[in-house]
Every structure is written in C-alpha cells, then in structure tokens.
Design a protein around this motif. Structure first.
Motif, short mmCIF file in Angstrom:
data_model
loop_
_atom_site.label_atom_id
_atom_site.label_comp_id
_atom_site.label_asym_id
_atom_site.label_seq_id
_atom_site.Cartn_x
_atom_site.Cartn_y
_atom_site.Cartn_z
N LEU A 56 23.49 11.82 7.46
CA LEU A 56 22.55 12.95 7.52
C LEU A 56 22.38 13.64 6.16
O LEU A 56 21.52 14.50 5.99
N THR A 57 23.23 13.24 5.23
CA THR A 57 23.31 13.97 3.97
C THR A 57 22.01 13.92 3.17
O THR A 57 21.53 14.94 2.66
N LEU A 58 21.45 12.71 3.08
CA LEU A 58 20.29 12.54 2.22
C LEU A 58 19.16 13.48 2.63
O LEU A 58 18.55 14.15 1.79
N ASP A 59 18.93 13.58 3.94
CA ASP A 59 17.86 14.43 4.41
C ASP A 59 18.12 15.89 4.07
O ASP A 59 17.23 16.62 3.61
N ALA A 60 19.36 16.31 4.27
CA ALA A 60 19.70 17.71 3.99
C ALA A 60 19.51 18.04 2.52
O ALA A 60 18.97 19.10 2.15
N VAL A 61 19.94 17.11 1.67
CA VAL A 61 19.83 17.37 0.23
C VAL A 61 18.36 17.35 -0.19
O VAL A 61 17.93 18.13 -1.05
N ARG A 62 17.59 16.47 0.46
CA ARG A 62 16.16 16.44 0.14
C ARG A 62 15.53 17.81 0.44
O ARG A 62 14.77 18.32 -0.36
N GLN A 63 15.89 18.38 1.57
CA GLN A 63 15.38 19.71 1.91
C GLN A 63 15.76 20.74 0.85
O GLN A 63 14.97 21.58 0.45
N CYS A 64 17.01 20.63 0.41
CA CYS A 64 17.48 21.55 -0.64
C CYS A 64 16.61 21.40 -1.89
O CYS A 64 16.19 22.39 -2.51
N ALA A 65 16.36 20.14 -2.25
CA ALA A 65 15.57 19.88 -3.46
C ALA A 65 14.17 20.44 -3.30
O ALA A 65 13.62 21.09 -4.20
N GLU A 66 13.60 20.22 -2.13
CA GLU A 66 12.24 20.70 -1.88
C GLU A 66 12.15 22.23 -2.01
O GLU A 66 11.20 22.75 -2.55
N ARG A 67 13.16 22.90 -1.51
CA ARG A 67 13.09 24.36 -1.54
C ARG A 67 13.53 24.93 -2.89
O ARG A 67 13.40 26.13 -3.12
N GLY A 68 14.09 24.09 -3.72
CA GLY A 68 14.49 24.60 -5.04
C GLY A 68 15.91 25.14 -5.12
O GLY A 68 16.24 25.97 -5.97
N VAL A 69 16.77 24.68 -4.22
CA VAL A 69 18.20 25.04 -4.32
C VAL A 69 18.72 24.53 -5.67
O VAL A 69 18.38 23.43 -6.10
N ARG A 70 19.51 25.34 -6.34
CA ARG A 70 19.90 25.00 -7.72
C ARG A 70 21.13 24.11 -7.79
O ARG A 70 21.31 23.37 -8.76
N ALA A 71 22.00 24.20 -6.78
CA ALA A 71 23.24 23.43 -6.84
C ALA A 71 23.68 23.03 -5.44
O ALA A 71 23.54 23.81 -4.49
N VAL A 72 24.20 21.83 -5.33
CA VAL A 72 24.69 21.34 -4.04
C VAL A 72 26.12 20.85 -4.21
O VAL A 72 26.42 20.15 -5.18
N LEU A 73 26.99 21.22 -3.28
CA LEU A 73 28.33 20.66 -3.27
C LEU A 73 28.43 19.75 -2.05
O LEU A 73 28.30 20.23 -0.92
N LEU A 74 28.61 18.47 -2.29
CA LEU A 74 28.71 17.52 -1.18
C LEU A 74 30.17 17.31 -0.84
O LEU A 74 30.90 16.59 -1.53
N HIS A 75 30.59 17.96 0.23
CA HIS A 75 31.95 17.75 0.70
C HIS A 75 32.04 16.45 1.48
O HIS A 75 33.11 15.83 1.60
N THR A 76 30.90 16.01 2.00
CA THR A 76 30.80 14.79 2.79
C THR A 76 31.47 13.61 2.09
O THR A 76 31.24 13.36 0.91
N ALA A 77 32.31 12.88 2.85
CA ALA A 77 32.97 11.69 2.29
C ALA A 77 32.37 10.45 2.91
O ALA A 77 31.40 10.52 3.68
N GLY A 78 32.92 9.30 2.57
CA GLY A 78 32.46 8.06 3.16
C GLY A 78 31.15 7.58 2.55
O GLY A 78 30.35 6.94 3.20
#
Lengths: 710, 710
Positions: free
Chosen positions: B84-106
């Motif tokens: 599910l990560t890619l979609d969530a990060v894409r949304q962040c990018a679209e809205r202009g979030v400046r930084a993402v911390l991916l705790h997600t492993a695997g």
C-alpha cells in the motif's frame, strides 16, 4: 597448609562466634558498619562487640577486650589503629581464637615499622596455629552461611542471595564494586574475601578453600600479583581446580608498567612479568579476562553452563543490530558462525514471516517474540551444526522482562550451552535469566569474550588427560652438564653452549675448534664446504660487532684468509680478549629461523620461550612462553600460540615446517631446565634452523648464561 | 543536495505538522505506539492520524487519507503494509508533503519486487523534491523540538532531555538500545534517526544536517556500511565535521566476515573492506570505537570536554583497585601517567594522611573524600605535568551520589579535560556528573578507551592545518604514462611497471633489456657487478616459480651461463610463453625491505598501501592504508601506524631508515593514483629497498596491473 590451619581457615569463613574489635556505636561510621552489616545480613552465630567505651551496642553486650569474653570466639575482626593491633592479636592468640581478620591498614604496606609489626604478628600466628587475613583486608563475606564481616558499603544492599562464584580480591576497594555490579544482574557469590597484605594467609589459601567448598563452582580472582611464596601453592590450586572442574577466572593488573608499579605500591606486592603470568594461566587452564565485569560474568557463566564440544555458535535474535555486533566481535575473536542445518532453518516450521532470513545470526524479527523464538531456540539447540547457542533479546527484555525472556528460559536445560545477550538496558531480565540458569550478558563485546573463554577452556579441558601424560623419558648426563657449566665463565662460549645442548640431545650444527690456519682449513675440508668461521672467545659477547664472523666460505683459500682476518679484527677490537681458537662451522642450509630458549623469571623460575627468528619478531614481541617443565601438548600449544603461527604451517608456497622437531627441542630444553634450572639464567638458541616436515631442525647459534654466583 | 531538499530535510527533523499513516487506535499495538509517543513527548505541532477505519483516535480527528487532510502536512510517517506504500507516498507527493519517513519494511531488503517499488518511490521523490527516509526505518526522534516519530519502546521513558549528540543508526533495533543505555547515565541526544534502506536519504545526509544543527556538538553513527553513492558525500561530511569542530564517532560492523555478510543481508547494504573503512576514518579524523556503549560515551565526551594538549593523564582516586585498572589499561593503550609535580603532590597541602602515596594514580583514600579530593583535583588540573585529569570515585558514588561526586563537580570547569570513572554501580552519580559537564564512565576499560580517543583526536586536529597544506607540486607526463599502459597487457611487465613508476619520479633499480647472451654480458659490465637476471615476459607472472631469476651474478661468465639457463627454464615451464628478453638488473645493496603500492577498493577507489616487506608481514597483515590522494602528513602517519614501526626508527643497532624517501614514494604513488586511478587495479612495489637516513630508497621489483576492460 597443616590440617589445623585448614580447619582454622574454615572457621575464618564460617565462625560460630565472632568478636568485632574496635567497634563504634555509631553505625553510620566506618567502624560501626561492620557490626551493622553482620546483624543486617542475619549472622546466625554469637557476636561480641569489643570496645572498652561501651556497655552495649544495639542491645548486644559490649566487652572491653578479648580477655573479658565469656567464651573463646572462633574469629576476631580487628579494626583498630595499627599501633594497638599487636596487643589485640596477642590476646586472641592467648585465648585460642582460631582466625583473625585484620582490617587495620597502615602496616607493612606503608612503613618499615609496619613491616616489623607484621613479622611479630606472623610469629604469633605460627606459634598459636591461628590463621590471619590481612592486614589491610577489606573484609570477608560468606553469603552461604550469612557471615558478613566488612564495612564495605555494598553491604547496604538487601537480600544478597548466595551464588556459586567465590571471589578472592587483592584489592579491598574492588570487592564492593564487584558485589554491587554482579548483584544488579543477578550474579551472586558464595564467598568474598579481600586478601590485604597477605602476611599470613595468601591468595591461594582462599582459592583452595573455595575449591573444596561444595557451594562454590568457580573462583574469580582480582589479582595484583602473587607473593613469591605463593607461586607454588597457586600452581597446585590451579591443578586442583582442573581436577575438580571448577574454573579459576582471573582479572590481573600489570599489563602496563604503570599498573605494575601502582600495584606494587598499593599493597606492597611485587609482581613479576605479566607475560609470564599470562603464559602460566594458559598453561594451567586459568582463564584470564581483561575487563572488570567480565571477571564475575565469566566465572558465573562457568558455574552455570556445560562446556561446549566445539567453537560453532548459533545466534538467534529478535533484533538485528545487536546480534550483528555480537557475531562480528565473535568472528573477530575466532569463533565460527556456520549456517543452521537446512531442515532446522525451515521457516514454515518456525512460523516465521517469509522475509526472516535463514542466516546465522537468524533474525526472527519482532513477530518471532513468543512462540517462534522458543521453537527456534529449541531447534538451534538440537542442531548438530552448533556447539553453543546465544539468544539475543531486543527491547522487550527491558519493558516486558518476563515476556521477553520467557522463550529463552523455556528453551533452557539442554546439554549444550545456552547464553543470552540483552540488547537494551535490561537488568531485571538479566536477573530472571541468571536465576533460571542462563548466563546473561550486558554488552555484545562481553558476550563474545565470554564465548571465546568458554570455547578455549573447553578445548583446554579436552586436552587435559593428554597434557597430564608422563613427560617423555629424556635423560642426560647431568654430571657432565655440570662439568661444562663449572668450567665455563658466566657466559658460556658458543661451543660450550652447544656442547651442553648436545648432552640433552638437541641437534647442533657440526663444528670444530681450530687453533691454526692449517687446522681451520683441514677441518673445513672434513666438514664440507661452505663453512663459517667465528672467533671462540669468552671475552667477545657480540661477535658480529667485533668483526669476528665470516660466513659462506667455499674454499680452503677463503678459510685461510678469513682465519687471519678474524684474529686481526678481534685483536684490534679488544687487545685483551682471551682467544680460545676459531670455530669452524658447517653452514646450515636455509630453513625457517626460529628461536627457542629458557629465560629465568624472578618469581616463576625457568620459563621456556619460543618464537620466530629475526628482528621483526623482536619488534613485535611475538613469542610464546611456558613454565618449565612442559609436555608435548604444551609445546604444541606454544607453537600454535604465536601470532605468526601460520608460517609454521606453510604459507604462500613455503613448505610446512617440521613442528615435531621444534617440539622435541622444547621438550629437551624443558628437561635441561628441570636439571639445571637453578644454575642457569638463560639459554638462547637463535637461530634454530627448521626444515620442512620430517627433515628436522638444527641449532645454528646458541648462548647459555649461568646465574650469577653459581 | 539541492537547497530545496536541504530545506525539506529540515522539515523532516522539525515538521510543523505530521500525518501518521496507518495508525492503530490501540496504543499498546506496534502501529499505535508512534502516535502515543508523539503525544507523550509533547510534540508542539499539528498531528493528523490517517486510518479510514476511525473518526478519531485519543480525541484527535482521524482522516481516511492524505488527500482528505485540511492542510498539507510537512511530513508523513508511513507504517502500512509494503503493497500500500506506493499509493500513500504518491498522495503525499501530489499534495506537496515535504518529507516522508517509511517505517514500512519488507521492500528492497527482501525481494526484487520490493526493489522495483523502491525505484518508483525514488522517482516520486526526485520528481516532487520531497525527501524520503527508509523504507525499513525505525523512526526519527528530535528531542530538541520534541518530535518523536517512532514506535521504539524506548520512548516509554519519561523526560528525555535533549543532549548534544546526534545519532544516526543504520540499524533500527539499535536506536532503542542506545537511547535507553545512554539516558540511564544522563547522556542525551539532540536527534536520533534510523536510516533504514537509504533508498533516498543516505547516512551522510543526516550527518550533514546534524553538523549544521546548532544543538548538536558531536555525531554518533552506528554503521553497517555506506552505500556506494554515499562515499563521496560522507568524505565531504567528515571534512565539514573537522571544520566545525564536531567530531564524528562511528561504531561499525564488519570486522569479521560473519559481520560483513550479516550486515549485507540485514539491510541490503554492501560493505567494502573493513580495513579500508578504518583507514578512511583515520584519514578523515572520524573516531572509530569498538564497543556498543563507547559509541555514545565517546561522542558525548567530545560534546562536553575541551581537547587535551597531550597524552599525559593524572589520576586521582578514592579507591585503589579501580584506578589501577584504569591506569593499567590506559598505559597498555599507550597513554602516559607521569608523576605529579613535586609541589603539587605535597601531602601536607592536601591534608592527606601520611601514608597516601604521591604516585599516579594518587590514592587519596577514604579520608580524602570531601575536601581533600576537591583540593587534589584542582591541584592536578593546574599541574603542568598533566594534560588530562581523571577522577576515580569509589563506593560513595553509589550510596551517597551527591556526596561522592560533589568534589568532582566543584573542581570542574578548567580548560583541561576532566573525566570521571565510577568504580561502583552508580548511574545516579553518573547522571549528576554528566549534567555538570563531566563525562562519566561506567567501566575502567571504556574510560581508558575514551582517553585514547580523546588524545588521538586532539593530535589529529592539531595536525589539521598541516594536513590541509597543498600537496607537493608533483607532475608527470600523463600522455606518456597512458602510452605505457596502452601498449601493455593487463599485467605490465616488470620493466614496463618500472618505466611507469619512473615517469612519476619514483627511483627504480637500474636495469636494461638484453636479447642475446652477449648483450646481457655487455649490459652487466655497464651496470656494474653484481647483477640479477630475470626473464621479461608478460606470460610469466611468478618468475621465481618459473625458475626465471638469477641473483648475485658477479662475472660475465656467470651472466652468460644464467642467461641460457633462464631461457631454458622458461621454455620448459611454459613452451608458449612470450619472451620479450631478459632483464639485466643491478643488484640493489641490502637495506630495509618495505612494500608500497596502490590497491583498488570497490567502494573507495585507489587506496595507498604501505608495510614492511617479507612474508612475516603478510602473515601478520601489518600494513597501513589511506585513500588517494594523500599529503605528507598522511604519509608520515602511514609510516607510524604499522605495528612494526619501531624498525623504521632504528632498532637494536640497525640505523634509522630514510623515512623521507618512503614518504616521497608514497606521495608520488598518490599522484599516480590521482592521474591514472581509474585505469589501474593495483601497483605493487615489493620490495622498495630503503637505506639509512639521507641515503634514499629504490624500487627493486614492481608490478602494475590494469583494470579489466581498460
């Protein structure tokens, strides 16, 4: 130690009654604390405070002196000023007190007057048969029988349960630190004693008591240095420890000059060469550690875990980084971390997530906490690829200690060692593990060091029977050997030295002594070219510097020319030099140059030394040592122990060296040390030229030095 | 790093608002803890929990996705399944979030699919300018601004005050362990980040942020290995650290093969040679430690104490044994423990009992606790015989912490480093000392190691100006050099190799190429006897094994005979061998044999190597290394760094070697590496024969190997 003294030593550790001489009524004071702690920790015997100033202290009747006591106490704890000590101890002797602990300081360690007083105290002990601990002892603690006789503030701790480690400390200050540090992690002691100045009872007396004690399974020693008269008893105690399977673990000061000096000034102990101590520990199976907390960690580990069959370690972890540090340090120290057997590692069987790796260390990740971890531990403990298993527990151990360590405790009880390293700060989890018989480590480094100690000690024990095997039946004509020594100066000439070595069957290069040019040339022809010529003179210790050596001479012409040159060089170097002739020596074929010899240690006597030859080895001090006498196993270990040992096994196309020939030379040197050790300061074969396997070795140059005055 | 990314990295560490994506309402669960800790530690910004299942969590409105948020959060913490990560990060990018911390492993660390997903995430980051930490990051903690974004259970701790150490960890599991261990002793962090897979943000990005951060005075790194693309940025960060006087301290895994392999499997990092890392750290002034707790202890020490002017340590103690262990370990590590100045040590001035020794360590004994200890510390801190003072505190530190450490705190504040070692278990005393600016150590060993790090780093910093000095203006005809490389096979012949070295001004032994017996004899006469003959053939890599070398030929007769023998030996060894001729070489005079060369590291590129010659050095791996390019100071340090360095300074009558000549060769090799580093795999001068001071050095044998495909 006489039987009476041995019995008195038992009374020292477990007295039926105790007099505390010099007690204060103020229990916050230094001189009040001993009594306070004795009561606090539930001493079951009778207590007699002694102080003429008081009638009673804390409800216990107080007496003016030992003379006034209604019974003879088994033991007296003495903490009065140095000048009053002699009289108090005399009273004890008169009344028949069996053991005295002198806490009093400022005696032999500080002044000549104190030394004299100690002599008088010692005479009292010898005359009466009583045993004396100290002076300058920090006290004694017997947690098995609840005898706490020390003002050390660590005794403020409650509920000090006995453990299986006996602790002997040559520093009083360290006992408190060791006790508090060990107990915080659930590691307990059976007995603790601070030895002080060791005027009467010595370090190894306490060690031997603990080895005989059924409550003690391992002995830890904080050592500054053994007294000269305690060397042989200590060696005997080490042998007893091996027989009884109770390891001795030592933390010893003196790796550096500053430590040696400070130790000497601290309690007046004179310490010998630290390298020789290390060699002695290795030879006797005494485990030396190099960090404060490793002293009790390692000893406690030995008291709790079986010895492993090998050096293969399996690591299971709930956290990545910590296990990695542990395995990395362990690998660096020479331990092996093979993969688990394929069927062991099957992730389905473990219910691990698919991305959990099947490597070693095996990370079960957080999802493995609980049942997966326990199952994996059991599988690892049954896995024939491993001799030891280490469980690494992550954060859960700190915040949910019971939860975190339960899988480990449930997996315990196999006949293979199971250790634990706790990655977070988790003293409570450590206490739970230790209580369940699982040695728990606080840092990845200490766990790795303990693993190495465990593997090395198991290896030593495994070779014990073989090590005890009778020494090979070497013998030599000792009369003849003494004759050579007798006729020589303090430094034997090269020729005399080799004659002595020959008597012991050590192969030496063929050589003859020439007194004329013609004789030299004739001898060279007989020996066969090429030859070397060297002056034979007790006055010339450094032949090269005197220009008194010619190598690789390949004809009579060269020999004649060199003969003259050498005599001329020696005469111009030292017109007074006594020249006994010129050595004509067959040139040795090239081989691997090693050194072998004997060096006399002021404390330990003759020490056998082995190393590779050449100046680089000198720079790096890469030699191994053993106290004489040694057996074949010791000699083999000497060969394996040098850092450059790989060269002996063949390296980069070089053939493997004839190890058997070197071992043989070392054993013959050992025999020589046994026969003549008291008369000899040093033997130095340099080089011993060693040839490929089966082709032997030969001493090319040798020097024997007699002890002064012999 | 662009300015935009740098600003976004600031937002990563100190966001004005945070979305926590994938939050659970159950705060005891892993996915609930991040929110819990964010609130618990007082995050002052706006929090947006994201989970379509809930309306609110703990009274905070919860949102279905980032798209639904009323404002654009500065940062998003992502802890949802990998798919599910890619979609969530894409949304962040679209809205202009400046930084993402991916705790997600695997993701990239476990599968090829995960690697592909990471590539898409990276493309998103590049397109949008956002910075991404992780995936597989354990989280981020900024204690200065109270931003706690991690589910690590260590955050259960209360009242985590910020310290001056920034911590960058390549293992998520270690952050909790390091935080709890450090805080128990009063050592705090400004920021902590777990870097995870370093898909976007790399180790050195975080380091550089911390070096710029005014709240951080030292950076600690738990390192498994730098990514290839992070090598140059890390070197740059290390230079910045030196400029800013903020030391970088590293604990790195990979000393052993098991650690290297495990680190690689752990986060997918490929680590290069650990020895080269060590060399790089030394070269850049990065402090490498070798024990877990030394990571924060050493970094914290640097953040609190001035650098010492030298290596002379004065130890004052209230307890004997502990100080002894400390000094012994320190002495072993090369520190000096001189006596105090006579007037300093005067016992009357200190009010010490007469039996307190005036040595170093100076034991003020228990009577010194209190005023005597404080006075002695002040005197030691003013004593010109000392550069550093260590206070060793005994049992009082555990049971009466304030009392025990007060004298130390009162003595603090001098311009010389004052450290403390606490002999008992005394965390509270440690916290008091650390709060008062006095670095406090838990074991004598860690204190000794820290002392060494302090002294070594001060020495490095002292030479910094000199190290930065422009490299000597060497230059060579690079066209000609490339010509030699171009005309040669992958392995240059000995003659070609030496021609290349000669172009760089490295002295090589005189030699000529002969093609006939007569030519060989003539050339030998011109060169002067004795000479050596060697086959010149690109096909023969090991000339000795092929019987293709003759040494020490002293006449034309011998040269002619040897010439024939060599050709015959080569032909019988390899009938196909291409023979370009026979090298006639002047025999080098005997000197000290060393090796000097270049070796290509897969991560760091050309590395300069120096060591003594001979097989023993190979066995012991006694070499020093530096990344190219180096300056004269680096070269000098390479000479000093080998264990057998004493041999270069003259030993047992051997003259001191011409160090200048070796330094010169190393600098010229550095120049060669700079010019041709990308085309060369290795340069090996073995031996470089070195003569006594002022008499130079000469390359006797040399081999240059080109990179494959070049």
């Amino acid at each position: 130690m006489t039987i009476q003294r041995m019995k008195n030593l038992e009374a020292f550790f477990n007295p039926a009654s105790v007099a505390v001489i010099g007690v204060s009524s103020d229990m916050t004071k230094f001189t009040g604390r001993t009594l306070k702690y004795l009561i606090k920790h539930g001493y079951p015997g009778r207590i007699y405070p002694i102080n003429p100033k008081y009638q009673e202290i804390s409800g216990i009747p107080c007496f003016g002196s030992v003379r006034d006591l209604p019974e003879v106490p088994d033991m007296a704890f003495v903490q009065i000023p140095a000048r009053l000590t002699l009289d108090a101890v005399r009273q004890c002797a008169e009344r028949g007190v069996r053991a005295v602990l002198l806490h009093t300081a400022g005696m032999g360690e500080t002044s000549e007057e104190g030394k004299r007083a100690e002599q008088e105290l010692l005479a009292l002990a010898h005359a009466s048969g009583m045993v004396i601990c100290g002076p300058n002892s920090g006290g004694m603690v017997n947690l098995v029988d609840r005898v706490v006789l020390t003002p050390v503030v660590a005794m403020e701790l409650d509920d000090l349960k006995p453990g299986k480690v006996g602790l002997v400390s040559q520093s009083g200050g360290m006992t408190g630190a060791l006790i508090t540090r060990a107990y915080s992690r659930g590691i307990g002691f059976s007995h603790v004693v601070s030895t002080g100045n060791e005027m009467d009872l010595k370090c190894s007396d306490y060690v031997r008591f603990m080895l005989e004690d059924p409550h003690t399974s391992a002995v830890a020693i904080f050592m500054e240095g053994l007294r000269d008269t305690d060397i042989q008893p200590f060696l005997k105690a080490a042998r007893t420890a091996m027989e009884k399977g109770k390891p001795i673990v030592v933390l010893k000061v003196g790796k550096a000059e500053v430590g040696r000096k400070a130790a000497a000034s601290h309690t007046g102990a004179l310490t010998g060469s630290d390298e020789v101590y290390s060699a002695m520990f290795r030879q006797m199976g005494v485990v030396r550690v190099h960090a404060l907390e490793e002293l009790f960690e390692t000893a406690s580990m030995f008291s709790k875990t079986p010895l492993p069959a090998g050096d293969r370690v399996g690591v299971l972890t709930t956290t990545g980084g910590g296990a990695l540090l542990l395995a990395d340090e362990g690998g660096f120290l020479g331990l092996k971390f093979p993969s688990p057997k394929a069927d062991t590692a099957r992730t389905e069987a473990l219910g691990l997530p698919s991305f959990a790796s099947t490597a070693n260390p095996l990370d079960v990740t957080m999802s493995g906490v609980g049942d997966g971890f326990r199952k994996s531990l059991r599988l690892f403990l049954e896995d024939e690829n491993f001799d030891i298993v280490v469980a690494v527990v992550g954060t859960s151990a700190q915040f949910y200690p019971e939860l975190g360590v339960r899988p480990v405790l449930e997996a315990a009880g196999s006949d293979r060692p199971l250790l634990a390293y706790l990655n977070p700060l988790a003293d409570e989890a450590a206490r739970l593990l230790e209580a369940g018989g699982v040695p728990a480590f606080r840092t990845p480094e200490s766990c790795a060091h303990a693993l190495r100690a465990l593997v090395h000690h198991a290896r030593f024990v495994g070779k014990h029977a073989q090590r005890k095997r009778a020494l090979p039946g070497l013998s030599a004509d000792t009369d003849k050997a003494r004759g050579i020594l007798g006729s020589a100066g303090q430094h034997l000439t090269e020729n005399q030295s080799k004659q002595l070595l020959s008597l012991y069957g050590i192969p030496v290069i063929q050589e003859k002594v020439a007194h004329t040019t013609r004789e030299a040339a004739e001898q060279a022809e007989v020996l066969g070219f090429p030859v070397a010529l060297k002056v034979l003179s007790p006055s010339i210790l450094h032949k090269s510097e005197a220009g008194a050596i010619r190598l690789n001479l390949s004809s009579c012409v060269e020999v004649r020319k060199s003969y003259g040159e050498i005599l001329e060089a020696v005469r111009s170097h030292d017109p007074e030099a006594e020249i006994q002739g010129v050595l004509v020596q067959k040139m040795a074929q090239e081989g691997l140059e090693v050194i072998a010899g004997i060096s006399r240690d002021p404390q330990f006597g003759p020490v056998l030394v082995f190393g590779l030859g050449g100046i680089l080895v000198e720079v790096l001090r890469d030699v191994s040592m053993r106290l004489a006498p040694i057996g074949p196993t010791d000699a083999e270990e000497m060969l394996d122990e040098i850092r450059s040992a790989a060269l002996l096994r063949g390296f980069r196309g070089l053939p493997a060296a004839d190890r058997g020939a070197i071992v043989d030379v070392l054993l013959r040197l050992s025999q020589l040390a046994g026969d003549l050790g008291d008369e000899i300061e040093a033997v130095d074969i340099n080089p011993l030229m060693v040839y490929p396997e089966g082709e032997g070795a030969v001493a090319v140059d040798a020097l024997v030095i007699k002890r002064k005055g012999e």
